[in-house]
Write a protein that holds these residues in place. Sequence first.
Motif, PDB file in Angstrom:
ATOM      1  N   VAL A  94       0.843  -1.209   0.000  1.00  0.00           N
ATOM      2  CA  VAL A  94       0.000   0.000   0.000  1.00  0.00           C
ATOM      3  C   VAL A  94       0.871   1.249   0.000  1.00  0.00           C
ATOM      4  O   VAL A  94       0.598   2.218  -0.731  1.00  0.00           O
ATOM      5  CB  VAL A  94      -0.943  -0.017   1.214  1.00  0.00           C
ATOM      6  CG1 VAL A  94      -1.641   1.330   1.372  1.00  0.00           C
ATOM      7  CG2 VAL A  94      -1.975  -1.133   1.074  1.00  0.00           C
ATOM      8  N   ALA A  95       1.936   1.254   0.797  1.00  0.00           N
ATOM      9  CA  ALA A  95       2.820   2.420   0.861  1.00  0.00           C
ATOM     10  C   ALA A  95       3.552   2.646  -0.456  1.00  0.00           C
ATOM     11  O   ALA A  95       3.860   3.788  -0.822  1.00  0.00           O
ATOM     12  CB  ALA A  95       3.836   2.238   1.995  1.00  0.00           C
ATOM     13  N   MET A  96       3.823   1.577  -1.176  1.00  0.00           N
ATOM     14  CA  MET A  96       4.598   1.687  -2.410  1.00  0.00           C
ATOM     15  C   MET A  96       3.880   2.470  -3.497  1.00  0.00           C
ATOM     16  O   MET A  96       4.526   3.120  -4.325  1.00  0.00           O
ATOM     17  CB  MET A  96       4.932   0.293  -2.939  1.00  0.00           C
ATOM     18  CG  MET A  96       6.008  -0.419  -2.143  1.00  0.00           C
ATOM     19  SD  MET A  96       6.085  -2.157  -2.572  1.00  0.00           S
ATOM     20  CE  MET A  96       6.541  -2.073  -4.300  1.00  0.00           C
ATOM     21  N   VAL A  97       2.567   2.410  -3.510  1.00  0.00           N
ATOM     22  CA  VAL A  97       1.832   3.020  -4.626  1.00  0.00           C
ATOM     23  C   VAL A  97       1.975   4.544  -4.627  1.00  0.00           C
ATOM     24  O   VAL A  97       2.466   5.119  -5.614  1.00  0.00           O
ATOM     25  CB  VAL A  97       0.364   2.582  -4.625  1.00  0.00           C
ATOM     26  CG1 VAL A  97      -0.402   3.278  -5.753  1.00  0.00           C
ATOM     27  CG2 VAL A  97       0.263   1.061  -4.780  1.00  0.00           C
ATOM     28  N   PRO A  98       1.585   5.262  -3.561  1.00  0.00           N
ATOM     29  CA  PRO A  98       1.794   6.723  -3.597  1.00  0.00           C
ATOM     30  C   PRO A  98       3.262   7.103  -3.636  1.00  0.00           C
ATOM     31  O   PRO A  98       3.627   8.101  -4.260  1.00  0.00           O
ATOM     32  CB  PRO A  98       1.133   7.212  -2.301  1.00  0.00           C
ATOM     33  CG  PRO A  98       1.097   6.021  -1.409  1.00  0.00           C
ATOM     34  CD  PRO A  98       0.925   4.838  -2.311  1.00  0.00           C
ATOM     35  N   LEU A  99       4.115   6.293  -2.997  1.00  0.00           N
ATOM     36  CA  LEU A  99       5.547   6.577  -3.013  1.00  0.00           C
ATOM     37  C   LEU A  99       6.117   6.456  -4.420  1.00  0.00           C
ATOM     38  O   LEU A  99       6.902   7.303  -4.869  1.00  0.00           O
ATOM     39  CB  LEU A  99       6.269   5.620  -2.066  1.00  0.00           C
ATOM     40  CG  LEU A  99       7.782   5.812  -1.900  1.00  0.00           C
ATOM     41  CD1 LEU A  99       8.101   7.207  -1.385  1.00  0.00           C
ATOM     42  CD2 LEU A  99       8.335   4.747  -0.952  1.00  0.00           C
ATOM     43  N   GLY A 100       5.697   5.428  -5.132  1.00  0.00           N
ATOM     44  CA  GLY A 100       6.173   5.241  -6.509  1.00  0.00           C
ATOM     45  C   GLY A 100       5.696   6.346  -7.431  1.00  0.00           C
ATOM     46  O   GLY A 100       6.458   6.847  -8.271  1.00  0.00           O
ATOM     47  N   ILE A 101       4.430   6.742  -7.281  1.00  0.00           N
ATOM     48  CA  ILE A 101       3.887   7.822  -8.105  1.00  0.00           C
ATOM     49  C   ILE A 101       4.613   9.134  -7.823  1.00  0.00           C
ATOM     50  O   ILE A 101       5.025   9.850  -8.742  1.00  0.00           O
ATOM     51  CB  ILE A 101       2.374   7.965  -7.861  1.00  0.00           C
ATOM     52  CG1 ILE A 101       1.635   6.725  -8.382  1.00  0.00           C
ATOM     53  CG2 ILE A 101       1.833   9.226  -8.532  1.00  0.00           C
ATOM     54  CD1 ILE A 101       0.174   6.672  -7.990  1.00  0.00           C
ATOM     55  N   ALA A 102       4.786   9.448  -6.537  1.00  0.00           N
ATOM     56  CA  ALA A 102       5.449  10.703  -6.162  1.00  0.00           C
ATOM     57  C   ALA A 102       6.886  10.729  -6.657  1.00  0.00           C
ATOM     58  O   ALA A 102       7.355  11.751  -7.177  1.00  0.00           O
ATOM     59  CB  ALA A 102       5.411  10.877  -4.642  1.00  0.00           C
ATOM     60  N   THR A 103       7.596   9.616  -6.517  1.00  0.00           N
ATOM     61  CA  THR A 103       9.001   9.581  -6.941  1.00  0.00           C
ATOM     62  C   THR A 103       9.120   9.762  -8.444  1.00  0.00           C
ATOM     63  O   THR A 103       9.999  10.491  -8.923  1.00  0.00           O
ATOM     64  CB  THR A 103       9.646   8.254  -6.516  1.00  0.00           C
ATOM     65  OG1 THR A 103       9.518   8.096  -5.104  1.00  0.00           O
ATOM     66  CG2 THR A 103      11.121   8.223  -6.887  1.00  0.00           C
ATOM     67  N   ALA A 104       8.247   9.108  -9.204  1.00  0.00           N
ATOM     68  CA  ALA A 104       8.298   9.237 -10.667  1.00  0.00           C
ATOM     69  C   ALA A 104       8.080  10.687 -11.098  1.00  0.00           C
ATOM     70  O   ALA A 104       8.807  11.221 -11.950  1.00  0.00           O
ATOM     71  CB  ALA A 104       7.250   8.333 -11.304  1.00  0.00           C
ATOM     72  N   ILE A 105       7.089  11.356 -10.494  1.00  0.00           N
ATOM     73  CA  ILE A 105       6.768  12.729 -10.891  1.00  0.00           C
ATOM     74  C   ILE A 105       7.836  13.704 -10.424  1.00  0.00           C
ATOM     75  O   ILE A 105       8.321  14.546 -11.202  1.00  0.00           O
ATOM     76  CB  ILE A 105       5.386  13.128 -10.340  1.00  0.00           C
ATOM     77  CG1 ILE A 105       4.294  12.285 -11.013  1.00  0.00           C
ATOM     78  CG2 ILE A 105       5.124  14.617 -10.567  1.00  0.00           C
ATOM     79  CD1 ILE A 105       2.917  12.478 -10.412  1.00  0.00           C
ATOM     80  N   ILE A 106       8.235  13.602  -9.162  1.00  0.00           N
ATOM     81  CA  ILE A 106       9.197  14.567  -8.610  1.00  0.00           C
ATOM     82  C   ILE A 106      10.560  14.418  -9.254  1.00  0.00           C
ATOM     83  O   ILE A 106      11.258  15.418  -9.496  1.00  0.00           O
ATOM     84  CB  ILE A 106       9.271  14.412  -7.078  1.00  0.00           C
ATOM     85  CG1 ILE A 106       7.944  14.841  -6.461  1.00  0.00           C
ATOM     86  CG2 ILE A 106      10.423  15.228  -6.495  1.00  0.00           C
ATOM     87  CD1 ILE A 106       7.823  14.578  -4.977  1.00  0.00           C
ATOM     88  N   THR A 107      10.973  13.195  -9.567  1.00  0.00           N
ATOM     89  CA  THR A 107      12.256  13.001 -10.255  1.00  0.00           C
ATOM     90  C   THR A 107      12.260  13.718 -11.601  1.00  0.00           C
ATOM     91  O   THR A 107      13.246  14.364 -11.985  1.00  0.00           O
ATOM     92  CB  THR A 107      12.541  11.505 -10.444  1.00  0.00           C
ATOM     93  OG1 THR A 107      12.606  10.874  -9.163  1.00  0.00           O
ATOM     94  CG2 THR A 107      13.857  11.288 -11.175  1.00  0.00           C
ATOM     95  N   LYS A 108      11.146  13.614 -12.324  1.00  0.00           N
ATOM     96  CA  LYS A 108      11.039  14.316 -13.608  1.00  0.00           C
ATOM     97  C   LYS A 108      11.039  15.836 -13.399  1.00  0.00           C
ATOM     98  O   LYS A 108      11.633  16.580 -14.195  1.00  0.00           O
ATOM     99  CB  LYS A 108       9.759  13.897 -14.334  1.00  0.00           C
ATOM    100  CG  LYS A 108       9.703  12.438 -14.756  1.00  0.00           C
ATOM    101  CD  LYS A 108      10.660  12.125 -15.874  1.00  0.00           C
ATOM    102  CE  LYS A 108      10.484  10.701 -16.360  1.00  0.00           C
ATOM    103  NZ  LYS A 108      11.473  10.338 -17.416  1.00  0.00           N
ATOM    104  N   GLN A 109      10.388  16.303 -12.345  1.00  0.00           N
ATOM    105  CA  GLN A 109      10.362  17.735 -12.056  1.00  0.00           C
ATOM    106  C   GLN A 109      11.766  18.266 -11.774  1.00  0.00           C
ATOM    107  O   GLN A 109      12.149  19.332 -12.263  1.00  0.00           O
ATOM    108  CB  GLN A 109       9.453  18.010 -10.859  1.00  0.00           C
ATOM    109  CG  GLN A 109       7.978  17.811 -11.134  1.00  0.00           C
ATOM    110  CD  GLN A 109       7.134  17.968  -9.883  1.00  0.00           C
ATOM    111  OE1 GLN A 109       7.650  17.899  -8.762  1.00  0.00           O
ATOM    112  NE2 GLN A 109       5.832  18.179 -10.053  1.00  0.00           N
ATOM    113  N   VAL A 110      12.528  17.530 -10.989  1.00  0.00           N
ATOM    114  CA  VAL A 110      13.897  17.955 -10.645  1.00  0.00           C
ATOM    115  C   VAL A 110      14.768  17.996 -11.892  1.00  0.00           C
ATOM    116  O   VAL A 110      15.549  18.936 -12.096  1.00  0.00           O
ATOM    117  CB  VAL A 110      14.496  16.998  -9.593  1.00  0.00           C
ATOM    118  CG1 VAL A 110      15.986  17.260  -9.399  1.00  0.00           C
ATOM    119  CG2 VAL A 110      13.752  17.136  -8.277  1.00  0.00           C
TER     120      VAL A 110
END
Length: 241
Positions: A94-110
Amino acid sequence: MATVAGRVGGRLSNERRFFAGMAVAMIVATFVGFAPSYYLSSVFAGPRLSMLVHVHGAVFTLWMLLYALQTGLVSAGRTDVHRVIGPVAVAVAVAMVPLGIATAIITKQVTAAAHLPPQGPPLIFPLGAILTFAILTAWAVAMRKRAAWHKRLMLLGTLALLTTPLARVTRMTHLPLTPALGGIILTDLILLVLVAYDLRTTGRLHAATKWGGAVFLLTQAIRIVLNMMPAWQAFAKSLTG
């Protein structure tokens, strides 16, 4: 009766070894794919990693270890311990889903903010992988009382996560494919191993392999189609800046 029982016992033993072996193989693939940028980044002089990426890497690694542990426990006949650890594995998933989404988006933003060339596959591919993981793993949990369904859906859900490390393997080995497409094709080859196992052992596809595999392949096709659509590209750009 003894002969029939022996055949059933032998088939269950072979099945347990197969799924335990697949778990080990997926851990190795994950390590190889992420070694230069994460696990051995200091050796490969990889980029400095943010705290979010470290947390993401730790939680996803924990999932892979839990998956291997759970399949190993079943292989050893310790289903009692497997059931005790199950809720912990569900909480990690359950924790992996929002964490994975956030990491994918924020990495692209950076990456965009630093005016660097795009890193990794387009956004739809990691997002699609984590959402496929969520669908198949939730389905596996719902089918936990039907062992044959449960173990196949868990395998397919975890396999969805391998799209990213296998995309990196594609780049490292200079395969004549884009990393995103290479990651998809390599995971499909692993799916074919499950298909071959079913056909070899029972002469037919198990329903979980058939329907879970169909979901697995359908989400891949959706990712490829969406990535070519201007509307999605505009949306992804609005997310990543």
